[in-house]
Design a protein around this motif. Structure first.
Motif, PDB file in Angstrom:
ATOM      1  N   ARG A 171     -58.658  -3.546  -5.612  1.00 23.68           N
ATOM      2  CA  ARG A 171     -58.874  -2.818  -6.797  1.00 23.68           C
ATOM      3  C   ARG A 171     -57.781  -2.974  -7.876  1.00 23.68           C
ATOM      4  O   ARG A 171     -58.299  -3.223  -8.900  1.00 23.68           O
ATOM      5  CB  ARG A 171     -58.636  -1.388  -6.300  1.00 23.68           C
ATOM      6  CG  ARG A 171     -59.584  -0.861  -4.983  1.00 23.68           C
ATOM      7  CD  ARG A 171     -61.234  -1.147  -5.466  1.00 23.68           C
ATOM      8  NE  ARG A 171     -61.662  -0.416  -6.488  1.00 23.68           N
ATOM      9  CZ  ARG A 171     -62.781  -0.769  -7.258  1.00 23.68           C
ATOM     10  NH1 ARG A 171     -63.307  -1.803  -7.072  1.00 23.68           N
ATOM     11  NH2 ARG A 171     -62.992   0.145  -8.137  1.00 23.68           N
ATOM     12  N   VAL A 172     -56.733  -3.423  -7.342  1.00 21.01           N
ATOM     13  CA  VAL A 172     -55.685  -3.743  -8.460  1.00 21.01           C
ATOM     14  C   VAL A 172     -55.822  -5.107  -8.984  1.00 21.01           C
ATOM     15  O   VAL A 172     -55.723  -5.388 -10.430  1.00 21.01           O
ATOM     16  CB  VAL A 172     -54.155  -3.609  -7.826  1.00 21.01           C
ATOM     17  CG1 VAL A 172     -53.258  -4.092  -9.187  1.00 21.01           C
ATOM     18  CG2 VAL A 172     -53.837  -1.983  -7.607  1.00 21.01           C
ATOM     19  N   LYS A 173     -56.163  -6.030  -8.131  1.00 23.87           N
ATOM     20  CA  LYS A 173     -56.393  -7.338  -8.528  1.00 23.87           C
ATOM     21  C   LYS A 173     -57.483  -7.734  -9.445  1.00 23.87           C
ATOM     22  O   LYS A 173     -57.513  -8.488 -10.393  1.00 23.87           O
ATOM     23  CB  LYS A 173     -56.512  -8.287  -7.280  1.00 23.87           C
ATOM     24  CG  LYS A 173     -56.921  -9.982  -7.505  1.00 23.87           C
ATOM     25  CD  LYS A 173     -55.601 -10.318  -8.023  1.00 23.87           C
ATOM     26  CE  LYS A 173     -55.726 -12.031  -8.042  1.00 23.87           C
ATOM     27  NZ  LYS A 173     -54.618 -12.584  -8.704  1.00 23.87           N
ATOM     28  N   LEU A 174     -58.559  -6.711  -9.349  1.00 24.07           N
ATOM     29  CA  LEU A 174     -59.837  -6.714 -10.056  1.00 24.07           C
ATOM     30  C   LEU A 174     -59.643  -5.926 -11.535  1.00 24.07           C
ATOM     31  O   LEU A 174     -60.490  -5.731 -12.213  1.00 24.07           O
ATOM     32  CB  LEU A 174     -61.022  -6.061  -9.371  1.00 24.07           C
ATOM     33  CG  LEU A 174     -61.458  -6.965  -8.166  1.00 24.07           C
ATOM     34  CD1 LEU A 174     -62.588  -6.165  -7.468  1.00 24.07           C
ATOM     35  CD2 LEU A 174     -61.957  -8.254  -8.539  1.00 24.07           C
ATOM     36  N   GLN A 175     -58.566  -5.279 -11.652  1.00 23.82           N
ATOM     37  CA  GLN A 175     -58.005  -4.455 -12.567  1.00 23.82           C
ATOM     38  C   GLN A 175     -58.969  -3.274 -12.935  1.00 23.82           C
ATOM     39  O   GLN A 175     -59.145  -2.704 -13.946  1.00 23.82           O
ATOM     40  CB  GLN A 175     -58.032  -5.331 -13.815  1.00 23.82           C
ATOM     41  CG  GLN A 175     -56.925  -6.517 -14.043  1.00 23.82           C
ATOM     42  CD  GLN A 175     -57.158  -7.257 -15.228  1.00 23.82           C
ATOM     43  OE1 GLN A 175     -57.970  -6.824 -16.148  1.00 23.82           O
ATOM     44  NE2 GLN A 175     -56.151  -8.049 -15.419  1.00 23.82           N
ATOM     45  N   ASP A 176     -59.377  -2.752 -11.634  1.00 16.85           N
ATOM     46  CA  ASP A 176     -60.204  -1.505 -11.713  1.00 16.85           C
ATOM     47  C   ASP A 176     -59.505  -0.231 -11.573  1.00 16.85           C
ATOM     48  O   ASP A 176     -59.783   0.862 -11.820  1.00 16.85           O
ATOM     49  CB  ASP A 176     -61.402  -1.470 -10.508  1.00 16.85           C
ATOM     50  CG  ASP A 176     -62.507  -2.500 -10.961  1.00 16.85           C
ATOM     51  OD1 ASP A 176     -62.819  -2.711 -12.018  1.00 16.85           O
ATOM     52  OD2 ASP A 176     -63.094  -3.176 -10.157  1.00 16.85           O
ATOM     53  N   HIS A 177     -58.214  -0.489 -10.937  1.00 15.93           N
ATOM     54  CA  HIS A 177     -57.150   0.571 -10.973  1.00 15.93           C
ATOM     55  C   HIS A 177     -55.692  -0.065 -11.263  1.00 15.93           C
ATOM     56  O   HIS A 177     -55.671  -1.367 -10.899  1.00 15.93           O
ATOM     57  CB  HIS A 177     -57.137   1.227  -9.669  1.00 15.93           C
ATOM     58  CG  HIS A 177     -58.504   2.197  -9.420  1.00 15.93           C
ATOM     59  ND1 HIS A 177     -58.687   3.240  -9.845  1.00 15.93           N
ATOM     60  CD2 HIS A 177     -59.680   1.951  -8.740  1.00 15.93           C
ATOM     61  CE1 HIS A 177     -59.794   3.853  -9.492  1.00 15.93           C
ATOM     62  NE2 HIS A 177     -60.567   3.134  -8.833  1.00 15.93           N
ATOM     63  N   SER A 178     -54.796   0.832 -11.540  1.00 12.94           N
ATOM     64  CA  SER A 178     -53.489   0.611 -11.502  1.00 12.94           C
ATOM     65  C   SER A 178     -52.954   0.837  -9.973  1.00 12.94           C
ATOM     66  O   SER A 178     -53.699   1.477  -9.138  1.00 12.94           O
ATOM     67  CB  SER A 178     -52.649   1.625 -12.664  1.00 12.94           C
ATOM     68  OG  SER A 178     -52.796   2.947 -12.042  1.00 12.94           O
ATOM     69  N   LEU A 179     -51.776   0.421  -9.812  1.00 13.15           N
ATOM     70  CA  LEU A 179     -50.880   0.390  -8.603  1.00 13.15           C
ATOM     71  C   LEU A 179     -50.692   2.182  -8.170  1.00 13.15           C
ATOM     72  O   LEU A 179     -51.171   2.384  -7.030  1.00 13.15           O
ATOM     73  CB  LEU A 179     -49.864  -0.085  -8.537  1.00 13.15           C
ATOM     74  CG  LEU A 179     -48.929  -0.070  -7.248  1.00 13.15           C
ATOM     75  CD1 LEU A 179     -49.797  -0.481  -5.994  1.00 13.15           C
ATOM     76  CD2 LEU A 179     -47.588  -0.869  -7.377  1.00 13.15           C
ATOM     77  N   ALA A 180     -50.461   2.693  -9.147  1.00 18.32           N
ATOM     78  CA  ALA A 180     -50.500   4.109  -9.007  1.00 18.32           C
ATOM     79  C   ALA A 180     -51.666   5.005  -8.738  1.00 18.32           C
ATOM     80  O   ALA A 180     -51.463   5.803  -7.752  1.00 18.32           O
ATOM     81  CB  ALA A 180     -49.865   5.004 -10.392  1.00 18.32           C
ATOM     82  N   GLN A 181     -52.780   4.424  -9.260  1.00 17.92           N
ATOM     83  CA  GLN A 181     -54.026   5.256  -8.967  1.00 17.92           C
ATOM     84  C   GLN A 181     -54.404   4.791  -7.503  1.00 17.92           C
ATOM     85  O   GLN A 181     -55.081   5.529  -6.972  1.00 17.92           O
ATOM     86  CB  GLN A 181     -55.181   4.622  -9.723  1.00 17.92           C
ATOM     87  CG  GLN A 181     -55.055   5.036 -11.041  1.00 17.92           C
ATOM     88  CD  GLN A 181     -55.834   4.452 -12.227  1.00 17.92           C
ATOM     89  OE1 GLN A 181     -56.191   3.440 -11.987  1.00 17.92           O
ATOM     90  NE2 GLN A 181     -56.050   5.085 -13.463  1.00 17.92           N
TER      91      GLN A 181
END
Length: 201
Positions: A171-181
């Motif tokens: 999810r982070v790699k695809l930039q759909d979410h931040s690490l915090a999310q």
């Protein structure tokens, strides 16, 4: 002539991340946990109840999302825009609530009802957060599913949290979410679903 890296799509998107996100999306976890919990609750008869639960908590929501996607109401099956999720999540909640009512009416095993109620309460928590912030549903659902399986079957299920880490990475790699999310989703799922399931089973 330049050659594109083999690990990325033509748009530069990570293929492994896309494969993980698409393969381990919420419906996959929901189908798995409902069937496995059904087996734990009442063996083959319980699997039947698991399929009923999966119908209202996975199949109908997928059809609803697909319907909106085809009409351009939201971009794709992962519903990336936070504002769109404020429409999609209540729609899913309506389907899950219908499933709960039917299962109560038909006297489903208590463990199965507890499972689906835990899913509904988790959706409510996700919706509240989504009013202001785009928490990761992928992470919340996957982590919550594993926690409930661990409560039912024992600690053997806990190593599956490695898959949750992979989901979060994608999810982070695809930039759909931040690490915090992703982290908040990973903590939210077990905390809410695990607590509700424990209290009601």
């Amino acid at each position: 002539m330049s050659v594109k890296p083999r690990h990325t799509s033509p748009s530069g998107e990570s293929r492994p991340a896309r494969l993980i996100t698409d393969s381990l999306e919420p419906k996959t976890w929901i189908i798995a946990v409902t069937v496995l919990m059904g087996w734990h609750a009442d063996r083959l008869a319980g699997v039947g109840w698991g399929l009923v639960a999966a119908l209202f908590s996975a199949a109908v929501p997928v059809l609803f999302i697909k319907w909106g996607e085809q009409r351009g109401h939201w971009g794709d099956r992962h519903v990336r825009r936070r504002q769109d999720r404020l429409v999609v999540i209540p729609g899913i909640m309506a389907s899950v609530t219908t499933g709960i009512a039917l299962m109560v009416l038909l006297d489903a095993p208590n463990e199965m009802i507890a499972l689906i109620v835990a899913m509904l309460v988790t959706l409510i928590a996700i919706l509240i957060i989504t009013l202001a912030w785009k928490v990761s549903v992928h992470s919340a659902v996957s982590a919550g599913a594993i926690m409930m399986l661990a409560l039912a079957y024992g600690p053997w299920a806990l190593p599956a949290f490695l898959l949750v880490a992979l989901v979060g990475w994608s999810r982070v790699k695809l930039q759909d979410h931040s690490l915090a999310q992703v982290v908040v989703g990973t903590l939210l799922g077990p905390a809410v679903a695990g607590t509700v399931f424990s209290l009601l089973r």
